[in-house]
Design an enzyme around this catalytic site. Sequence first.
Site, short mmCIF file in Angstrom:
data_model
loop_
_atom_site.label_atom_id
_atom_site.label_comp_id
_atom_site.label_asym_id
_atom_site.label_seq_id
_atom_site.Cartn_x
_atom_site.Cartn_y
_atom_site.Cartn_z
N THR A 126 -0.36 12.32 33.55
CA THR A 126 -1.19 12.15 32.37
C THR A 126 -1.49 10.66 32.18
O THR A 126 -1.14 9.82 33.01
CB THR A 126 -0.52 12.78 31.12
OG1 THR A 126 -1.44 12.77 30.03
CG2 THR A 126 0.74 12.06 30.72
N LYS A 134 -3.48 8.55 36.15
CA LYS A 134 -4.19 9.48 37.04
C LYS A 134 -4.91 8.78 38.19
O LYS A 134 -4.92 9.27 39.32
CB LYS A 134 -5.16 10.33 36.22
CG LYS A 134 -4.44 11.24 35.23
CD LYS A 134 -5.40 12.06 34.39
CE LYS A 134 -4.61 12.89 33.37
NZ LYS A 134 -5.48 13.75 32.56
N ASP A 178 -8.20 18.68 35.58
CA ASP A 178 -8.72 18.39 34.24
C ASP A 178 -10.14 18.88 34.07
O ASP A 178 -10.48 19.50 33.06
CB ASP A 178 -8.68 16.87 33.98
CG ASP A 178 -7.31 16.36 33.58
OD1 ASP A 178 -6.53 17.14 33.02
OD2 ASP A 178 -7.05 15.17 33.82
N GLY A 234 -15.59 7.74 28.37
CA GLY A 234 -14.39 7.57 29.19
C GLY A 234 -14.66 7.83 30.65
O GLY A 234 -15.03 8.94 31.02
N ALA A 235 -14.46 6.80 31.49
CA ALA A 235 -14.66 6.94 32.93
C ALA A 235 -13.35 6.73 33.68
O ALA A 235 -13.35 6.34 34.84
CB ALA A 235 -15.70 5.92 33.40
N ALA A 283 -9.14 11.19 33.56
CA ALA A 283 -9.59 12.46 33.03
C ALA A 283 -11.11 12.50 32.94
O ALA A 283 -11.75 13.51 33.30
CB ALA A 283 -8.98 12.71 31.66
N ARG A 313 -16.34 0.05 34.94
CA ARG A 313 -15.72 1.31 35.35
C ARG A 313 -16.73 2.45 35.27
O ARG A 313 -16.79 3.30 36.16
CB ARG A 313 -14.49 1.60 34.48
CG ARG A 313 -13.73 2.82 34.93
CD ARG A 313 -12.31 2.85 34.43
NE ARG A 313 -12.22 2.96 32.98
CZ ARG A 313 -11.08 3.18 32.33
NH1 ARG A 313 -9.94 3.29 33.01
NH2 ARG A 313 -11.05 3.26 31.01
#
Length: 264
Positions: free
Chosen positions: A72, A76, A113, A137-138, A141, A165
């Site tokens: 988690t 990752k 995920d 978010g890159a 997840a 990112r």
Amino acid sequence: MDSVNVISGTTRLYAVLGDPVTQVRAPALLNPLFVRLGRNAVLVPVDVAPARLADVVSGLTAVRNLDGLLVTVPHKTACRVLADRVTGAAALSGSVNALRRLPEGGWEGANFDGEGFVRGLRTAGHEPGGATVCLAGAGGAGSAIAVALLQAGARVTVWDADPDRAGALTARLAPHFPGRLAAAPGHVDADLAVNATPMGLRPGDPLPFDPAGLRPGTLVADIIMSPRCTALLRTALEAGLPVHYGEPMLAEQMALYREFFELG
């Protein structure tokens, strides 16, 4: 016992690696599954700082009765590098959330995920195929969710607090999904707005984006599972928007973990 296995010298071990781990829900789902399947196994949380991750994974590799690892936030992407081989989806996303012991030693990594998130959406009656999605978010997840949404036929715009990112993820995936993926400096209008960042895990975290700026009817999804109703989802509900909670993503991964770890 009907709710937990009795730990013995023959118990097989699994660990979930994170920083923090106080929020992890996997033990509450997988340990009862072990009992139902009659498997003498247990999953325990392991709190490990990023700087010590490689040391911990190396040490756990030497534990002969340890069969698998779940991963988690924030490990990752780093665990993808530590894996000896990975599945196709994990190679695309550049991250893993599960590692299983290889017969010859070492670890095979996979990331469920994304598939878990898409299955959770569909189970709740939300079809991602053909939808426009803005993904915050890159990281580990987020990259896996981007892959799964694109494979499901969605159009995805991704943004991240680190623009490099987001740009790197887009550059890696765009050749596989021409014309359906873009990076942006901030949130854009969409049918589905997803938080795949850790923002919301800790009290006082800022919102990853402001639901008040979304058009009516936009579905707001958060992959954070604890708290169930994050500040983002609470704000979305107050704005009259439909929401999708984090638990279905993990719940839908149970069958995938069961197959990957060959639990029967």
